[in-house]
Design an enzyme around this catalytic site. Structure first.
Site, short mmCIF file in Angstrom:
data_model
loop_
_atom_site.label_atom_id
_atom_site.label_comp_id
_atom_site.label_asym_id
_atom_site.label_seq_id
_atom_site.Cartn_x
_atom_site.Cartn_y
_atom_site.Cartn_z
N ASP A 218 13.73 -15.03 -26.08
CA ASP A 218 15.24 -15.22 -26.52
C ASP A 218 16.20 -14.98 -25.43
O ASP A 218 16.38 -14.11 -24.90
CB ASP A 218 15.52 -14.32 -27.52
CG ASP A 218 16.92 -14.71 -28.43
OD1 ASP A 218 17.03 -15.63 -28.97
OD2 ASP A 218 17.84 -13.86 -28.18
N GLU A 291 13.68 -19.59 -24.00
CA GLU A 291 14.64 -20.26 -24.45
C GLU A 291 15.66 -20.14 -23.61
O GLU A 291 16.48 -18.99 -23.35
CB GLU A 291 14.88 -19.69 -25.99
CG GLU A 291 16.12 -20.50 -26.67
CD GLU A 291 17.35 -19.73 -27.07
OE1 GLU A 291 17.47 -18.55 -26.81
OE2 GLU A 291 17.95 -20.16 -27.74
C1 GLC Z 1 19.17 -17.03 -29.27
C2 GLC Z 1 19.00 -17.32 -30.69
C3 GLC Z 1 19.94 -17.34 -31.60
C4 GLC Z 1 20.69 -15.83 -31.35
C5 GLC Z 1 20.89 -15.82 -29.91
C6 GLC Z 1 21.26 -14.27 -29.71
O1 GLC Z 1 19.88 -18.21 -28.68
O2 GLC Z 1 18.09 -18.77 -30.73
O3 GLC Z 1 19.84 -17.61 -32.89
O4 GLC Z 1 21.90 -15.80 -32.14
O5 GLC Z 1 20.01 -16.16 -29.27
O6 GLC Z 1 20.01 -13.25 -29.81
#
Ligand code: GLC
Length: 571
Positions: A218, A291
């Protein structure tokens, strides 16, 4: 000598067989909204376990679960209080082990969401850090703040949180500010502290030991901030003149808080850990998805630096970030090319069209184009990533400002919350036409169920011979064909608002026709792709198309209907 040489070549050919993850369609489950097994209105692990056969049936290779760990749920699980404990609303460790066991039985891979940038402020690590209890004192980024000309204490820098307002929060107990790039209750971990690095590697090992097949990592670009100077201070970020409100995240250019060079090395280290784990324990490759909403150049670096490998699947957000309802075939062509031309030759492409942070595919591009986009996702080379519900064309659900729960929406003004709210794409999954769409036996769900659930749900679509779900199933099956296993896209052509491309393998010659426009276009496919036959067979097409699957049509006068996608094959 010659014989040995030939055998050598054959062996190399054999050993280069595809690894299990290279062509999969991977599915994102948002656990709170997938399936509630105990009637509390919140989805859970037993609900997911119950639905694993569904995922198998629709051709999914593996599923990643948004965070299921102990959490105060300020950011719905992305604020983790204990990386090793299952959040009670989702079930128990036993339930999770049972889920893994069931998944293994049917050959389904399970991935967890690994959230390295921040914990919850309710984590024991943070509580001990507040009290300066070793070894936790420097687990987070702390600073005294600065005293301004009026003698007032201010945050150390102008850094702004992704969810708006200062990224620094004063802690009265420790008498220092801490950094949080997301919600106030999500303090950023300090990756310049080797103990944090070790700690997080142990978390990865813990879940690998339990049997997970990999992780979606993440918010990767946020992991490191610029190193403090010798006095322990950080610099302000430059101002973005186009975004004048200092409370807005876009107000500062993220040159010190995102995409720092050390981030890539951290991903390479985690990759090494997964590779080592496989060597030591055997089994299939454990994989990493990353991500990162960042530039394409940075994105590419997550794959590796030529010497070390990184992410297996660095999420490709080109289409999600740069295309919308009004995008043309030329726009899609451009963004497909920019990705395919930039990724290193030895990595596998991937395509993401939906997730829990973005509006739903059917709402973003128009419900009529649901199949067109699922066709595109599944026929481009590499991995396809499907967000739960996109296979049946679920749409965003309007949620009022008063009922919004997403912190990103709640931190914004009522007149503009809707643009940023992520609640609309997170509503309960529509299984059937019964109570709460078959999601839960409760009277209420944590977010409302879409009103159209009685006419848009899995049961109905699986019973109907023509439905988004049937198209989706055809596509995941089609992906198994040799033509869709290659890394190459054969010719790709833009004809007005239609994008056409060819996939070929083992004698099969497929053409994919995607008409993004509203008007029909008659196209001579034979002229555009001389290698195909005069007559072609319809493999699958959008539900509103006048063509039917299996129909043989004249390739020289192919009618690409408006907002329709079609896959045809030479006969
Ligand atoms: C990522 C997740 C999102 C979350 C953020 C903070 O972007 O996909 O949903 O709010 O990280 O953890």
């Amino acid at each position: 000598m010659k014989i040995f040489f030939l055998i050598g070549i054959t062996l190399i050919g054999l050993t280069q067989a595809k690894d299990w993850w290279e062509n999969g369609n991977f599915y994102q489950i948002y656990p709170r909204s997938f399936k509630d097994s105990n009637g509390d209105g919140v989805g859970d692990l037993n609900g997911i376990a119950e639905k694993l056969p569904y995922l198998k049936e629709i051709g999914i290779a593996g599923a990643w679960l948004s965070p299921i760990f102990k959490s105060p749920m300020v950011d719905f699980g992305y604020d983790i209080a204990d990386y090793r404990v299952i959040h009670p609303e989702f079930g128990t460790m036993e339930d999770f082990k049972n889920l893994i066991k069931k998944a293994k039985e049917i050959g389904m891979k399970i991935f967890l969401d690994f959230v390295p940038n921040h914990t919850s402020d309710e984590s024991e690590w943070f509580k001990k850090s507040v009290q300066r209890i070793e070894p936790y004192t420097d687990y987070y980024i702390w600073h005294d703040g600065i005293i301004d000309e009026n003698g007032e204490r201010k945050p150390p820098t102008n850094w702004v949180s992704a969810f708006r307002y200062s990224a620094w929060e004063w802690n009265e107990d420790r008498k220092q500010y801490y950094l949080h790039q997301f919600a106030i209750k999500q303090p950023d971990l300090n990756y310049r502290n080797p103990k944090v690095v070790t700690e997080m590697k142990n978390v990865i090992k813990f879940w690998l030991d339990i049997g997970v097949d990999g992780f979606r990592i993440d918010a990767v670009p946020y992991m490191f901030e610029i190193e403090a100077d010798k006095n322990g201070n950080y610099p302000d970020e430059p101002i973005n003149e186009n975004c004048p409100n200092p409370d807005d995240n876009c107000h500062t250019k993220k040159i010190y808080t995102q995409d720092q060079i050390e981030t890539y090395d951290m991903i390479y280290q985690w990759r090494e850990l997964c590779d080592e784990y496989k060597k030591e324990h055997g089994g299939d490759t454990r994989i990493l998805f990353t991500e990162a909403y960042t530039s394409l150049e940075n994105e590419i670096r997550y794959y590796g630096d030529g010497k070390r490998n990184g992410s297996h699947v660095a999420f490709n957000f080109e289409l999600i970030s740069y295309t919308n309802m009004g995008s043309t075939a030329a726009d899609f062509n451009k963004h497909i090319d920019s990705w395919l031309n930039k990724i290193p030759k030895d990595v596998i492409a991937n395509w993401v069209l939906g997730n829990h942070d973005n509006h739903r595919l059917a709402s973003r591009y128009g419900p009529a184009r649901t199949d067109l986009f699922n066709i595109m996702l599944n026929t481009l080379p590499g991995n396809a990533i499907t967000y739960n519900g996109e296979e049946i064309g679920m749409t965003d659900v309007w949620i009022s400002w008063e009922d919004s729960v997403d912190p990103q929406a709640c931190n914004t003004d009522p007149d503009r919350y809707y643009a940023v709210s992520r609640d609309p794409a997170r509503t309960p999954f529509q299984w059937d036409a019964s109570n709460l769409a078959g999601f839960s036996s409760s009277t209420n769900s944590w977010l409302p169920v879409a009103k159209n659930y009685t006419i848009n749900n899995v049961l109905m679509q699986s019973r109907s011979p023509v439905s988004h779900l049937q198209v989706f199933k055809k596509l995941t099956k089609l992906r198994q064909e040799p033509a869709f296993q290659t890394k190459t896209l054969n010719e790709k052509i833009v004809h007005n608002n239609v994008l056409l491309y060819r996939r070929e393998g083992k004698g099969d010659n497929y053409i994919i026709v995607l008409n993004f426009g509203k008007n029909s276009e008659t196209i001579n496919l034979k002229e555009k792709f001389p290698s195909i036959t005069n007559k072609v067979e319809i493999i699958t097409t959008s539900i509103q198309s006048k063509y039917t699957d299996g129909e043989i049509v004249d390739a020289t006068k192919f009618v690409a209907e408006g907002e329709v996608g079609t896959v045809v094959v030479s006969v």
